[in-house]
Design a protein around this motif. Sequence first.
Motif, PDB file in Angstrom:
ATOM      1  N   HIS A  43      -3.731  11.553   2.703  1.00  0.00           N
ATOM      2  CA  HIS A  43      -2.619  10.667   2.407  1.00  0.00           C
ATOM      3  C   HIS A  43      -2.045  10.019   3.665  1.00  0.00           C
ATOM      4  N   LEU A  44      -2.145  10.691   4.802  1.00  0.00           N
ATOM      5  CA  LEU A  44      -1.651  10.087   6.040  1.00  0.00           C
ATOM      6  C   LEU A  44      -2.537   8.925   6.487  1.00  0.00           C
ATOM      7  N   TYR A  45      -3.843   9.053   6.270  1.00  0.00           N
ATOM      8  CA  TYR A  45      -4.754   7.933   6.548  1.00  0.00           C
ATOM      9  C   TYR A  45      -4.342   6.702   5.755  1.00  0.00           C
ATOM     10  N   LEU A  46      -3.971   6.907   4.494  1.00  0.00           N
ATOM     11  CA  LEU A  46      -3.575   5.764   3.671  1.00  0.00           C
ATOM     12  C   LEU A  46      -2.247   5.176   4.126  1.00  0.00           C
ATOM     13  N   LYS A  47      -1.461   5.952   4.862  1.00  0.00           N
ATOM     14  CA  LYS A  47      -0.221   5.417   5.435  1.00  0.00           C
ATOM     15  C   LYS A  47      -0.507   4.640   6.724  1.00  0.00           C
ATOM     16  N   CYS A  82     -19.783   5.377   2.147  1.00  0.00           N
ATOM     17  CA  CYS A  82     -18.533   5.644   2.877  1.00  0.00           C
ATOM     18  C   CYS A  82     -17.428   4.769   2.295  1.00  0.00           C
ATOM     19  N   CYS A  83     -17.250   4.903   0.986  1.00  0.00           N
ATOM     20  CA  CYS A  83     -16.415   3.981   0.211  1.00  0.00           C
ATOM     21  C   CYS A  83     -14.928   4.242   0.346  1.00  0.00           C
ATOM     22  N   GLY A  84     -14.530   5.372   0.960  1.00  0.00           N
ATOM     23  CA  GLY A  84     -13.104   5.681   1.043  1.00  0.00           C
ATOM     24  C   GLY A  84     -12.491   5.817  -0.327  1.00  0.00           C
ATOM     25  N   GLN A  85     -11.327   5.200  -0.532  1.00  0.00           N
ATOM     26  CA  GLN A  85     -10.660   5.267  -1.832  1.00  0.00           C
ATOM     27  C   GLN A  85     -11.204   4.237  -2.814  1.00  0.00           C
ATOM     28  N   GLY A  86     -12.339   3.599  -2.459  1.00  0.00           N
ATOM     29  CA  GLY A  86     -13.063   2.765  -3.412  1.00  0.00           C
ATOM     30  C   GLY A  86     -12.532   1.364  -3.586  1.00  0.00           C
ATOM     31  N   ARG A  87     -11.812   0.838  -2.594  1.00  0.00           N
ATOM     32  CA  ARG A  87     -11.195  -0.484  -2.813  1.00  0.00           C
ATOM     33  C   ARG A  87     -12.233  -1.588  -3.026  1.00  0.00           C
ATOM     34  N   GLN A 110     -11.258  11.452  -5.048  1.00  0.00           N
ATOM     35  CA  GLN A 110     -10.371  11.697  -6.189  1.00  0.00           C
ATOM     36  C   GLN A 110      -9.445  10.509  -6.424  1.00  0.00           C
ATOM     37  N   LYS A 111      -8.952   9.906  -5.347  1.00  0.00           N
ATOM     38  CA  LYS A 111      -8.125   8.701  -5.481  1.00  0.00           C
ATOM     39  C   LYS A 111      -8.923   7.571  -6.120  1.00  0.00           C
ATOM     40  N   ALA A 112     -10.166   7.414  -5.706  1.00  0.00           N
ATOM     41  CA  ALA A 112     -11.012   6.361  -6.268  1.00  0.00           C
ATOM     42  C   ALA A 112     -11.249   6.582  -7.756  1.00  0.00           C
ATOM     43  N   ALA A 114      -9.346   8.226  -9.830  1.00  0.00           N
ATOM     44  CA  ALA A 114      -8.090   8.000 -10.541  1.00  0.00           C
ATOM     45  C   ALA A 114      -7.834   6.501 -10.721  1.00  0.00           C
ATOM     46  N   SER A 115      -8.112   5.707  -9.688  1.00  0.00           N
ATOM     47  CA  SER A 115      -7.928   4.263  -9.785  1.00  0.00           C
ATOM     48  C   SER A 115      -8.881   3.658 -10.807  1.00  0.00           C
ATOM     49  N   SER A 116     -10.113   4.170 -10.834  1.00  0.00           N
ATOM     50  CA  SER A 116     -11.091   3.677 -11.804  1.00  0.00           C
ATOM     51  C   SER A 116     -10.612   3.922 -13.226  1.00  0.00           C
ATOM     52  N   ARG A 117     -10.099   5.150 -13.486  1.00  0.00           N
ATOM     53  CA  ARG A 117      -9.587   5.460 -14.825  1.00  0.00           C
ATOM     54  C   ARG A 117      -8.371   4.601 -15.164  1.00  0.00           C
ATOM     55  N   GLN A 118      -7.482   4.444 -14.197  1.00  0.00           N
ATOM     56  CA  GLN A 118      -6.256   3.684 -14.437  1.00  0.00           C
ATOM     57  C   GLN A 118      -6.563   2.221 -14.767  1.00  0.00           C
ATOM     58  N   ASP A 119      -7.592   1.677 -14.129  1.00  0.00           N
ATOM     59  CA  ASP A 119      -7.957   0.280 -14.360  1.00  0.00           C
ATOM     60  C   ASP A 119      -8.922   0.104 -15.526  1.00  0.00           C
ATOM     61  N   GLY A 120      -9.276   1.188 -16.194  1.00  0.00           N
ATOM     62  CA  GLY A 120     -10.198   1.097 -17.328  1.00  0.00           C
ATOM     63  C   GLY A 120     -11.607   0.741 -16.929  1.00  0.00           C
ATOM     64  N   LEU A 121     -12.006   1.116 -15.718  1.00  0.00           N
ATOM     65  CA  LEU A 121     -13.347   0.825 -15.223  1.00  0.00           C
ATOM     66  C   LEU A 121     -14.211   2.079 -15.288  1.00  0.00           C
ATOM     67  N   ASN A 122     -15.480   1.887 -15.547  1.00  0.00           N
ATOM     68  CA  ASN A 122     -16.415   3.020 -15.604  1.00  0.00           C
ATOM     69  C   ASN A 122     -17.254   3.020 -14.332  1.00  0.00           C
ATOM     70  N   VAL A 123     -16.600   3.404 -13.216  1.00  0.00           N
ATOM     71  CA  VAL A 123     -17.262   3.390 -11.911  1.00  0.00           C
ATOM     72  C   VAL A 123     -17.521   4.816 -11.464  1.00  0.00           C
TER      73      VAL A 123
END
Length: 647
Positions: A43-47, A82-87, A110-112, A114-123
């Motif tokens: 989380h600090l990296y994302l800050k 090396c996708c990180g949080q998958g942006r 895990q962040k990636a 969660a974002s995929s589920r939140q956006d309704g994407l099947n990634v």
Amino acid sequence: MNKGKLNGSVDKEKKRVQGCSLGPVENLEAHVRPEWWRGIFNHLYLKTDGDVVGDALLTGRETDLFCRALDLKADDRVLDLCCGQGRHTLELARRGYRAEGLDRSHYLVQKARASSRQDGLNVRFREGDARKLPYRPDSFDVILLLGNSFGYFESGEDDRRVLEGVARVLKPGGRVLLDIADGGWLKENFQKRSWEWIDKKHFVCRERSLSSDGTRLISREVITRSDHGVIADQFYAERLYTRDEIVALLAAAGFSGVQVHGEIATESGRGQDLGMMERRIIVTAAIDKPWSPAAPGAKTGLMQVAVVFGDPRQRDEIKPDCVFDEDDFFTLNQLKAALGELKGYRFRFLDGHDTLPADLGKLRGSVDYVFNLCDEGYFNDPRMELHVPALLEMFGIPYTGAGPQCLAACYDKSLVRGAAREMRIPVPEAVFLRGGETICDLPFRLPAIVKPNAGDSSFGITERSVAWTVEDLSAAIAGFRDYYGFDRPVLIEEYLTGPDLSVGIVGNPPESYTVLPIIEEDYSALPAGLPRICGYEAKWLPESPYWKITSVKADLPEETEKAIVEWSARLAVRLGCRDYCRFDWRLSAAGEPKLLEVNPNPGWCWDGHLAKMAGIAGISYPGMIGMILRAAERRILGEERAAGGRD
């Protein structure tokens, strides 16, 4: 700046204490850990990097540029390595591309997801090491290495290994794109010191210098929270490649048609220090190679699998009469019947150990993999269970289940205890006795249980193994050594009186796995006075009162169950368990879970603990066997081959 620098940080900042900075440092390079990038993307990296990696507009503009440089097609299969949080992965998926991601950081993956589920994407996002890509050859049309994610390793040889792995999993004619720092420019223009506020509570101070050999940029970040003081002080190093050097490295890894597409001018929403992201270049290349040889089952469309068992002709000291009996043959037939219900396979069976090395050698090139069910061990010697996978590795034949190192480690209960304690996973108090040693003082109060330090199938654990008095303990140790040999190491453990638990995992943590329902041994049918243990009698002697023990779904507090599952998954990774494993736990009288042992390649029989867990989950015996096979196939052959055309 950017792409991971937070060595030694923790998830809960409020638990940090003030004053954890090292203060002035003369040599930054001396403080860089060899694998600084392990477990530090959090989380600090994302800050600290949020002005770039959290900017959706910037991500969109970069994706436009990458698509143009690659002339990306709608049906291209793309790996964001090396996708990180998958942006970028998620942005490509929103545009309709078949993109997936892989990264070493559990937190960012895990962040990636969660974002995929939140956006309704099947990634699909996976965890893994870029040097050991978990994909079969010829899987992708395009592989991306973005956001300056290349050059982390201490050795430049590891960077070449990454590119060689990329070449392996790309299809013939596939393309790679690297978005990396302009090393030549950065060597002359990096900022030696800077500081900035990254939000209303956090600010970061940075120092940089070149490595002693001039090939890496060494950076330090001291992150401070205004109401708690310093919360992180970490060092990292990233290799600086000039344009000519990256072109040469790609050529050495087998790529051709290398193009440098120019510079990316990174913009920061904070208008502050951009570090390694300040001047970047885009490089593309293609791989010219033939298609990899077809797998053995490609022509028939059936997965070709050889199944290896123990040898029913040989003596087996674990069994009551040292021979395979009717129950054993019934168990083998149940397994074969279960395999017969699985679609898409052709099985062959091997159980003759006199000719096993030669028979295994003949399998190479004719099977996709071996289903290793020889948990009895080579020549039915449990100490030689590791010999079968060792032979398979010598012949270059993939196989299900744990490798030799894992089997050797888990066979030694004391070693497993040491690994668990190192990971701060609770274990019972215990004393290890080498052959011939005697016990003087126990570091815990009786009762205790005496068990062989090495072994499985509860061999050597009987009702006489539990000691309530000093006299009982002496008798248990003497009885064990009289029967099993004076030179056998003994483990004396505190006897826990809470529920006796077992948890099964099918799959390969931390990436893709299923946790089966935790089961508890039901001792209610045992006569009073008998110790509540699931020992040798319960598994091998039908006339024993212990034969009446049953297994039921455990009813545990949520936090206890969560801890047991999390610890089991971490142990599976640490010890190298693969495809399926079982972990035995017991609660203390106060309800604290403690690890008893780890079982790689656990019992696969139709009425064993793993099958009982699966049954509680509504999974049939053939279904459980199929889950194990598919877990191995995903690891060995890749997702597409594992999922194609089978139940």
